[in-house]
Design an enzyme around this catalytic site. Sequence first.
Site, PDB file in Angstrom:
ATOM      1  N   LYS A   1       4.130   0.821   9.482  1.00  0.00           N
ATOM      2  CA  LYS A   1       4.385   2.086   8.787  1.00  0.00           C
ATOM      3  C   LYS A   1       3.810   3.259   9.564  1.00  0.00           C
ATOM      4  O   LYS A   1       4.378   4.347   9.564  1.00  0.00           O
ATOM      5  CB  LYS A   1       3.783   2.036   7.375  1.00  0.00           C
ATOM      6  CG  LYS A   1       4.667   1.267   6.407  1.00  0.00           C
ATOM      7  CD  LYS A   1       4.073   1.249   5.018  1.00  0.00           C
ATOM      8  CE  LYS A   1       2.993   0.199   4.918  1.00  0.00           C
ATOM      9  NZ  LYS A   1       2.538  -0.033   3.546  1.00  0.00           N
TER      10      LYS A   1
ATOM     11  N   ARG B   1       4.687 -12.919   9.798  1.00  0.00           N
ATOM     12  CA  ARG B   1       5.399 -11.706   9.434  1.00  0.00           C
ATOM     13  C   ARG B   1       6.727 -11.640  10.179  1.00  0.00           C
ATOM     14  O   ARG B   1       6.889 -12.265  11.221  1.00  0.00           O
ATOM     15  CB  ARG B   1       4.561 -10.461   9.701  1.00  0.00           C
ATOM     16  CG  ARG B   1       4.253 -10.181  11.162  1.00  0.00           C
ATOM     17  CD  ARG B   1       3.137  -9.155  11.328  1.00  0.00           C
ATOM     18  NE  ARG B   1       3.465  -7.847  10.790  1.00  0.00           N
ATOM     19  CZ  ARG B   1       2.823  -7.267   9.769  1.00  0.00           C
ATOM     20  NH1 ARG B   1       1.824  -7.873   9.173  1.00  0.00           N
ATOM     21  NH2 ARG B   1       3.159  -6.083   9.366  1.00  0.00           N
TER      22      ARG B   1
ATOM     23  N   GLU C   1       0.873  -1.159   0.000  1.00  0.00           N
ATOM     24  CA  GLU C   1       0.000   0.000   0.000  1.00  0.00           C
ATOM     25  C   GLU C   1       0.920   1.222   0.000  1.00  0.00           C
ATOM     26  O   GLU C   1       1.802   1.324   0.859  1.00  0.00           O
ATOM     27  CB  GLU C   1      -0.885  -0.006   1.256  1.00  0.00           C
ATOM     28  CG  GLU C   1      -1.907   1.089   1.214  1.00  0.00           C
ATOM     29  CD  GLU C   1      -2.790   1.145   2.466  1.00  0.00           C
ATOM     30  OE1 GLU C   1      -2.794   0.188   3.254  1.00  0.00           O
ATOM     31  OE2 GLU C   1      -3.464   2.169   2.628  1.00  0.00           O
TER      32      GLU C   1
HETATM   33  P1  ATP Z   1       2.572  -2.176   7.968  1.00  0.00           P
HETATM   34  O1  ATP Z   1       1.706  -2.829   8.985  1.00  0.00           O
HETATM   35  O2  ATP Z   1       4.001  -2.131   8.316  1.00  0.00           O
HETATM   36  O3  ATP Z   1       2.051  -0.882   7.493  1.00  0.00           O
HETATM   37  P2  ATP Z   1       1.370  -3.534   5.842  1.00  0.00           P
HETATM   38  O4  ATP Z   1       1.183  -4.980   5.872  1.00  0.00           O
HETATM   39  O5  ATP Z   1       0.204  -2.673   6.055  1.00  0.00           O
HETATM   40  O6  ATP Z   1       2.581  -3.175   6.772  1.00  0.00           O
HETATM   41  P3  ATP Z   1       1.576  -3.355   3.051  1.00  0.00           P
HETATM   42  O7  ATP Z   1       2.099  -2.244   2.228  1.00  0.00           O
HETATM   43  O8  ATP Z   1       0.135  -3.634   3.021  1.00  0.00           O
HETATM   44  O9  ATP Z   1       2.048  -3.058   4.521  1.00  0.00           O
HETATM   45  O10 ATP Z   1       2.411  -4.680   2.801  1.00  0.00           O
HETATM   46  C1  ATP Z   1       2.813  -5.164   1.561  1.00  0.00           C
HETATM   47  C2  ATP Z   1       3.175  -6.604   1.712  1.00  0.00           C
HETATM   48  O11 ATP Z   1       4.239  -6.755   2.632  1.00  0.00           O
HETATM   49  C3  ATP Z   1       2.006  -7.396   2.256  1.00  0.00           C
HETATM   50  O12 ATP Z   1       1.900  -8.592   1.514  1.00  0.00           O
HETATM   51  C4  ATP Z   1       2.387  -7.655   3.680  1.00  0.00           C
HETATM   52  O13 ATP Z   1       1.830  -8.850   4.145  1.00  0.00           O
HETATM   53  C5  ATP Z   1       3.905  -7.713   3.606  1.00  0.00           C
HETATM   54  N1  ATP Z   1       4.492  -7.350   4.880  1.00  0.00           N
HETATM   55  C6  ATP Z   1       4.305  -6.228   5.587  1.00  0.00           C
HETATM   56  N2  ATP Z   1       4.962  -6.261   6.749  1.00  0.00           N
HETATM   57  C7  ATP Z   1       5.604  -7.457   6.792  1.00  0.00           C
HETATM   58  C8  ATP Z   1       6.451  -8.098   7.738  1.00  0.00           C
HETATM   59  N3  ATP Z   1       6.782  -7.536   8.886  1.00  0.00           N
HETATM   60  N4  ATP Z   1       6.913  -9.330   7.434  1.00  0.00           N
HETATM   61  C9  ATP Z   1       6.601  -9.915   6.272  1.00  0.00           C
HETATM   62  N5  ATP Z   1       5.812  -9.376   5.347  1.00  0.00           N
HETATM   63  C10 ATP Z   1       5.312  -8.151   5.592  1.00  0.00           C
HETATM   64 MG    MG Z   2      -1.534  -2.846   4.849  1.00  0.00          MG
END
Ligand code: ATP
Ligand code: MG
Length: 559
Positions: free
Chosen positions: A273, A263, A39
Amino acid sequence: MEAQIDNNEKPSLNFIEEIIENDLRNGVHKSIITRFPPEPNGYLHIGHAKSICLNFGLAIKYGGKTNLRFDDTNPVKEEVEYVDSIKEDIKWLGFKWAGEFYASDYFEQLYEWAIVLIKKGLAYVDDQTLEEIRINRGTIQTPGKNSPFRDRSVEENLKLFQEMREGKYADGEKILRAKIDMAHPNMHMRDPLMYRILHAEHHRTGNDWCIYPMYDYAHGESDSIERITHSICTLEFDVHRPLYDWFIEKLEIFPSHQYEFARLNLSYTVMSKRKLLELVKENHVSGWDDARMPTICGLRRRGYTPESIRHFCDSIGVAKRDNIIDFGRLEFSLREDLNKKANRVMAVLDPIKLIIDNYPEGEKEELEAINNPEDESAGSRMLPFSKTLYIERNDFMEEPPKKYFRLAIGKEVRLRYAYFVTCTSVEKDSNGNITAIHCTYDPLSKGGNSPDGRKVKGTIHWVDAEDCLNAEVRLFDRLFVSETPEKVEPGKTFIDNLNPDSLKVIPNAKVERSLADVNHLDSFQFERLGYFNVDYDSTKENLVFNRTCTLKDSWTKQN
Ligand code: ATP
Ligand code: MG
């Protein structure tokens, strides 16, 4: 020497590889397509790197491909700046995406599919407020209540949904929901939201839309449009999987499947983020690329290499249960890589003068130094040497303990690549602080080699006092004092766990003159001190180095 054990056994597969190999063997898929779906609401962090290495790594391993898809269904928090940084970071990590897509590319298709569901009697427009919807959803123990608008006719739903699109209603006035089961044991299946009204400008579609699809509706359908075979996401989405499958089944579209892994969590680190943005906005760090941040751009600035990050991500495997990985493992991968690549140089962080009394006044010589003992092709360089040098203040002790092998009055040490010197006396100011150290040298020990078999235990680094450069050096400690910064007592936040001493600036370090022509991000090993790289703030006039890491692990708990 011990014999090397060489078994040709295949390394064991992780559970996703097992699934993929089964699917390929059984002809479920001829080839695989994965995707990385960020995102664009912030910069990528090391957790994303894990997901990137996994998704791209699988496609590379099995001869498939990986799409980059921006999950841009929330117009309010998303920005072009983030899109650009995400692309830069993936490229820097060393991966190439097959297609660059945006969930917003699919808004029209998603809208048409919503109409298909309405026509099938599987979606309806609800006039309840979000608050009413929340209350009527029930709890895990109690079933929800049907909305009073649940039984609207297909015609009415079609008309209202079209009016939602046309902008006839204000934000929150109406909502499109899937019609599933308000008593479903999985709360995500209790008539989940599909579309909300948001009169907001989108970074790509501008003002074309005032209704935006929800994650659960958009994600699986986007996967299906791109014919993603294995849609890999993190564990918290496993409860969403039935809904992911429900939409695909009811729409009778390409059957993408979702698989969940744990994760990445790292000790002493926050990764959401939202929290990283808070650190930036409240100036706890200098920006997303502050060298203490766990962002990809922060790690890059700190001196991490793409190879070290990829190695780390591969080495930790793919877990099915949440765990916390020791930060020391990331640094281990880094040291392994830098040890091979980084040229050795000498720098003195806390300089004090060392004067060689029997060295001829005004004489200067050049001594050869090896650039990298791990890499012959790195060659050697010449170091200037003369009567006055700088050494590290803590390489001298007035009253040394027994096993002290560095300088003390009457003791002999080796100056790296130069000579054996024996300390004779010190100069002090009126307050009793040492201002210079005196010694004599043995001209026969040139190159640091013993002339007669006598041994010295200590070797210390130095730079020539005249022929050296000034530099600012930034030393970093962990950003948080707690191993799990997000675990806090009531009334506190992760901000309370920040380490107040995570940055120490040394304004007047001395470095050897070979560092005059460095470029940003060049990496070096400062002998005995750690790995350092050239910060973006560095100029020819004002050199700035970051300590990437020390030579030894300082993260793992010492037992
Ligand atoms: P955050 O909670 O840090 O904002 P998010 O999951 O909302 O992370 P996205 O931009 O939606 O961030 O994530 C893109 C991809 O990265 C998704 O497939 C998500 O599952 C993966 N991802 C995000 N954080 C992790 C993590 N700590 N370990 C492994 N994969 C991750
Ligand atoms: Mg997300």
